[in-house]
Write a protein that holds these residues in place. Structure first.
Motif, mmCIF file in Angstrom:
data_model
loop_
_atom_site.group_PDB
_atom_site.id
_atom_site.type_symbol
_atom_site.label_atom_id
_atom_site.label_comp_id
_atom_site.label_asym_id
_atom_site.label_seq_id
_atom_site.Cartn_x
_atom_site.Cartn_y
_atom_site.Cartn_z
ATOM 1 N N LEU A 151 0.801 -1.178 0.007
ATOM 2 C CA LEU A 151 0.084 -0.137 0.040
ATOM 3 C C LEU A 151 0.664 1.032 -0.088
ATOM 4 C CD1 LEU A 151 -2.536 -1.073 2.855
ATOM 5 C CD2 LEU A 151 -2.872 -1.064 0.366
ATOM 6 N N ALA A 152 0.483 2.225 -0.487
ATOM 7 C CA ALA A 152 1.075 3.465 -0.763
ATOM 8 C C ALA A 152 0.178 4.629 -0.882
ATOM 9 C CB ALA A 152 2.008 3.740 -1.937
ATOM 10 N N PRO A 153 0.422 5.951 -0.197
ATOM 11 C CA PRO A 153 -0.397 6.963 -0.400
ATOM 12 C C PRO A 153 -0.737 7.460 -1.544
ATOM 13 C CG PRO A 153 1.142 7.433 1.677
ATOM 14 C CD PRO A 153 1.684 5.989 0.978
ATOM 15 N N GLY A 154 -2.000 7.710 -1.956
ATOM 16 C CA GLY A 154 -2.116 8.173 -3.326
ATOM 17 C C GLY A 154 -2.762 7.066 -4.123
ATOM 18 N N GLN A 155 -2.512 5.814 -3.810
ATOM 19 C CA GLN A 155 -3.170 4.795 -4.352
ATOM 20 C C GLN A 155 -4.511 4.511 -4.444
ATOM 21 O OE1 GLN A 155 -1.346 1.181 -2.623
ATOM 22 N NE2 GLN A 155 -2.184 -0.202 -4.211
ATOM 23 N N ALA A 160 5.032 9.170 12.168
ATOM 24 C CA ALA A 160 4.422 9.827 11.480
ATOM 25 C C ALA A 160 4.565 9.877 9.920
ATOM 26 C CB ALA A 160 4.345 11.418 11.885
ATOM 27 N N GLY A 161 5.606 9.696 9.547
ATOM 28 C CA GLY A 161 6.220 9.335 8.088
ATOM 29 C C GLY A 161 5.537 8.269 7.701
ATOM 30 N N ALA A 162 5.756 7.084 8.385
ATOM 31 C CA ALA A 162 5.317 5.737 7.848
ATOM 32 C C ALA A 162 3.921 5.435 7.654
ATOM 33 C CB ALA A 162 5.781 4.687 8.973
ATOM 34 N N PHE A 163 3.266 6.386 8.433
ATOM 35 C CA PHE A 163 1.682 6.367 8.462
ATOM 36 C C PHE A 163 1.124 7.336 7.548
ATOM 37 C CE2 PHE A 163 1.610 4.961 13.306
ATOM 38 C CZ PHE A 163 1.819 3.539 12.822
ATOM 39 N N GLY A 164 1.780 8.235 6.956
ATOM 40 C CA GLY A 164 1.539 9.467 6.189
ATOM 41 C C GLY A 164 0.344 10.286 6.658
ATOM 42 N N LEU A 165 0.892 10.743 7.989
ATOM 43 C CA LEU A 165 0.065 11.563 8.740
ATOM 44 C C LEU A 165 -0.012 13.225 8.184
ATOM 45 C CD1 LEU A 165 0.426 10.155 12.377
ATOM 46 C CD2 LEU A 165 -1.296 9.544 10.698
ATOM 47 N N ALA A 166 1.138 13.612 7.534
ATOM 48 C CA ALA A 166 0.965 14.726 7.109
ATOM 49 C C ALA A 166 -0.197 15.207 5.988
ATOM 50 C CB ALA A 166 2.346 15.316 6.366
ATOM 51 N N GLY A 167 -1.123 16.128 6.541
ATOM 52 C CA GLY A 167 -2.209 16.290 5.646
ATOM 53 C C GLY A 167 -3.220 15.297 5.612
ATOM 54 N N LEU A 168 -3.112 14.600 6.762
ATOM 55 C CA LEU A 168 -4.293 13.482 6.597
ATOM 56 C C LEU A 168 -5.604 14.103 7.071
ATOM 57 C CD1 LEU A 168 -4.297 10.305 6.810
ATOM 58 C CD2 LEU A 168 -4.687 10.411 9.164
ATOM 59 N N LEU A 224 -6.035 6.189 -1.438
ATOM 60 C CA LEU A 224 -5.616 6.111 0.047
ATOM 61 C C LEU A 224 -4.486 7.348 0.422
ATOM 62 C CD1 LEU A 224 -5.152 3.976 2.445
ATOM 63 C CD2 LEU A 224 -2.884 3.255 1.201
ATOM 64 N N ALA A 225 -4.945 7.920 1.669
ATOM 65 C CA ALA A 225 -4.266 9.105 2.309
ATOM 66 C C ALA A 225 -3.272 8.515 3.138
ATOM 67 C CB ALA A 225 -5.268 10.036 2.863
ATOM 68 N N GLY A 226 -3.380 7.646 4.042
ATOM 69 C CA GLY A 226 -2.443 7.103 4.978
ATOM 70 C C GLY A 226 -2.963 5.864 5.649
ATOM 71 N N LEU A 236 -7.185 2.066 7.247
ATOM 72 C CA LEU A 236 -6.784 2.596 6.062
ATOM 73 C C LEU A 236 -7.705 4.065 6.046
ATOM 74 C CD1 LEU A 236 -7.319 -0.097 3.386
ATOM 75 C CD2 LEU A 236 -5.059 0.704 4.695
ATOM 76 N N HIS A 237 -6.867 5.150 5.532
ATOM 77 C CA HIS A 237 -7.653 6.525 5.756
ATOM 78 C C HIS A 237 -7.493 6.806 4.159
ATOM 79 C CE1 HIS A 237 -7.437 7.905 10.100
ATOM 80 N NE2 HIS A 237 -6.470 6.865 10.056
ATOM 81 N N PHE A 238 -8.730 7.347 3.884
ATOM 82 C CA PHE A 238 -8.994 7.848 2.303
ATOM 83 C C PHE A 238 -8.817 9.039 2.310
ATOM 84 C CE2 PHE A 238 -10.163 3.350 2.312
ATOM 85 C CZ PHE A 238 -10.045 2.851 0.856
ATOM 86 N N GLU A 239 -8.674 10.031 1.081
ATOM 87 C CA GLU A 239 -8.688 11.230 0.971
ATOM 88 C C GLU A 239 -9.804 11.892 1.058
ATOM 89 O OE1 GLU A 239 -6.980 11.805 -2.616
ATOM 90 O OE2 GLU A 239 -4.975 11.270 -2.178
ATOM 91 N N ASP A 240 -10.983 11.414 1.193
ATOM 92 C CA ASP A 240 -12.380 11.790 1.051
ATOM 93 C C ASP A 240 -12.865 11.784 2.619
ATOM 94 O OD1 ASP A 240 -12.968 9.158 1.617
ATOM 95 O OD2 ASP A 240 -14.706 9.254 -0.207
#
Length: 296
Positions: A34-38, A213-221, A241-243, A249-253
């Motif tokens: 999994l990766a942010p933006g996916q 925080a980096g591993a989870f993608g928390l910036a801008g979550l 996926l946002a993070g 799993l946190h989605f951009e919406d």
């Protein structure tokens, strides 16, 4: 996330030093990174089934492939769950485990800190699985010494052994900056180190703080706005996926999927133009009540 062909069942999120992946079992085991933006788009097929028991890296299938309720936090039937807990460090039914264990201090948000133990060979994976944003080791030694230290520190510091995931995810989008997080952990580490009564067989570990925080993608979550409550046959989840943190799993919406609810399902790629149509709950802004929920 690319779902395998038929005959593979989701096992939920799988964390490693390389990042998160969705796990699958069938003809062996595999993972989909999994990766942010996916973009993720999948549909549940058939029924949710018990995944059996996984021990020492090997999975024993449920002998009757029993179905599991969609809202259950574990993809195990009662019989497999009992077997799993009959030889478990977490359930205190495997006190003779000869491995070295580590005691840790984990921070999930302001005022949300816990003490726990994990097998040393697992490294920080247990902290990633729990969604610990900032953490530090406290000591290392035999299992029972680590367990006694855990109980000592929990009682003396007034911290719990578990924190509800609802509380963790409610604050992820608005955490204090890394220096403030590190300061809170360092202060509690110093208090723990100064306590008398540590077992002699437990080696103290100096305060070295790690931040996820980096591993989870928390910036801008984004703030959690909706939460999937269960999958249903034919139900679809679609989003970008946002993070990912712990099992979530946190989605951009603003949609959040607790991947423990995906475990036990056979998932297929959703058709073009599909939209999320599984049962959801709207999450009110602000921290939830502090009581323990069913999925912790």
């Amino acid at each position: 996330m690319t779902a395998p062909a038929a005959g593979w069942w989701c096992t939920g999120i799988r964390w490693s030093a390389g990042g998160p992946a969705i796990g699958w079992c069938g003809r062996g085991e595999r993972g989909s990174p999994l990766a942010p933006g996916q973009r993720l788009a999948f549909t549940a097929r058939g029924e949710r089934h018990c995944l059996g028991v996984r021990r020492a890296g090997r999975r024993t299938p449920c002998p009757v492939a029993r179905s599991v309720p969609g809202r259950a936090g574990s993809a195990q039937c009662p019989e497999c769950a009992r077997l799993d807990r009959s030889f478990s460090v977490a359930a205190d039914t495997n006190a003779a485990d000869p491995r070295t264990y580590r005691v840790y201090l984990a921070w999930f948000g302001p005022g949300m800190v816990k003490v726990g133990i994990t097998a040393e060979e697992r490294g920080p994976v247990r902290l990633l699985e729990q969604g610990a944003v900032t953490w530090a080791w406290l000591g290392r030694g035999p299992l029972m010494a680590a367990r006694r230290t855990e109980e000592l520190l929990r009682a003396a510091l007034g911290v719990p052994d578990r924190i509800a995931y609802a509380r963790k995810r409610a604050v992820r989008a608005r955490l204090p900056q890394e220096p403030e997080r590190a300061r809170e952990v360092a202060e509690l580490h110093a208090r723990a180190a100064a306590l008398p009564g540590w077992p002699e067989s437990l080696e103290r570990v100096g305060c070295e703080i790690t931040d996820h925080a980096g591993a989870f993608g928390l910036a801008g979550l984004p703030e959690t706005a909706r939460l999937v409550t269960e999958l249903v046959p034919g139900g679809t989840v679609v989003g970008r996926l946002a993070g990912a943190a712990g099992p979530d799993l946190h989605f951009e919406d603003g949609l959040v999927v607790d991947t423990r609810l995906l475990a036990g399902w056979e998932l297929s790629a959703a058709p073009d133009g599909a939209r999320t149509d599984v049962p959801l709950t709207v999450v009110a802004p602000g921290p939830p009540e502090a009581e323990q929920g069913g999925l912790f």
